[in-house]
Design an enzyme around this catalytic site. Structure first.
Site, PDB file in Angstrom:
ATOM      1  N   CYS A 135      64.489  39.797  81.088  1.00 22.67           N
ATOM      2  CA  CYS A 135      63.418  39.393  81.868  1.00 22.67           C
ATOM      3  C   CYS A 135      64.129  39.437  83.192  1.00 22.67           C
ATOM      4  O   CYS A 135      65.211  40.020  83.376  1.00 22.67           O
ATOM      5  CB  CYS A 135      62.160  38.154  82.198  1.00 22.67           C
ATOM      6  SG  CYS A 135      60.985  38.344  82.844  1.00 22.67           S
ATOM      7  N   ILE A 136      64.097  38.611  84.402  1.00 23.60           N
ATOM      8  CA  ILE A 136      64.443  38.262  85.192  1.00 23.60           C
ATOM      9  C   ILE A 136      65.818  37.729  85.235  1.00 23.60           C
ATOM     10  O   ILE A 136      66.506  37.211  86.368  1.00 23.60           O
ATOM     11  CB  ILE A 136      63.770  37.501  86.818  1.00 23.60           C
ATOM     12  CG1 ILE A 136      64.177  37.524  87.747  1.00 23.60           C
ATOM     13  CG2 ILE A 136      63.074  35.583  86.481  1.00 23.60           C
ATOM     14  CD1 ILE A 136      64.311  39.488  88.601  1.00 23.60           C
TER      15      ILE A 136
END
Length: 217
Positions: A135-136
């Site tokens: 993800c991030i």
């Protein structure tokens, strides 16, 4: 039995670890017969968000205590993690990665990474042990390593540009795939940066876990 550390950053996508990503990671590891050890920093969250309304809440919560909800209480302070006792390390995403494990959400390319996480990641890398970020969370990597790494957060152009500005080599990647920096044994996948549902997130996360475990051999 292999031991894999999983670093959580709270409980909930808007102010902590993304719960689906975290649980999918733990499930994939369990299905591989791996011993999982969860860690989280013992400090207050950057903020607290009402996940029903999306609005900030005027209260303080501890990252370790909140992460214990996901780990069913079986979790340790991140400062106690020892790279010598782990075969690999995986970091799920959620805004907690950008708020509690780093200051990427507020400072972008001027961000700092939690010192305990940075030291653990550097120790793992120095020992030739694989790392997985999803993800991030991969956005932190250029602030940990001062040399170019191949990584992905998916296809978000603005975030990719910030990663490039920090010195990373961003590789566009669909939700169901992974990017592997073979030289550094670092595996990344977009997960909920792109996923529209839990099944889509699971495909890339399963691939990430599989590759991380292969790289431990």
């Amino acid at each position: 039995m292999k031991k894999v550390g999983v670093v959580l950053s709270g409980c909930g996508v808007y102010d902590g670890a993304e719960i689906h990503e975290s649980v999918l990671t733990l499930l994939a590891l369990a299905r591989q017969g791996v011993e999982t050890i969860c860690f989280a920093p013992d400090k207050n969250q950057s903020d607290v968000i009402n996940h029903l309304s999306g609005e900030p809440m005027a209260e303080a919560r501890n990252v370790l205590i909140e992460s214990a909800r996901i780990a069913r209480g079986d979790i340790h302070p991140l400062a106690q993690a020892n790279a010598a006792e782990l075969d690999a390390l995986i970091v799920p995403g959620g805004f907690g990665a950008a708020k509690n494990l780093s200051s990427f959400a507020s400072l972008g390319n001027d961000c700092q990474v939690d010192s305990a996480l940075k030291n653990l990641v550097l120790d793992m890398h120095a020992a030739g042990k694989p790392l997985g970020f999803m993800c991030i969370a991969p956005a932190m990597l250029p602030k940990i390593f001062h040399f170019p790494l191949r990584l992905t957060i998916g296809t978000d152009i603005d975030t990719a540009e910030v990663i490039e500005d920090m010195g990373g080599e961003h590789v566009p990647c669909p939700v169901d795939d992974i990017v592997v920096d073979e030289d550094n044994k670092i595996v990344t996948t977009p997960a909920y940066m792109l996923a529209q549902n839990i099944a889509e997130a699971a495909t890339g996360i399963d691939k990430l876990v599989d590759r991380v475990l292969v790289l431990t051999q």
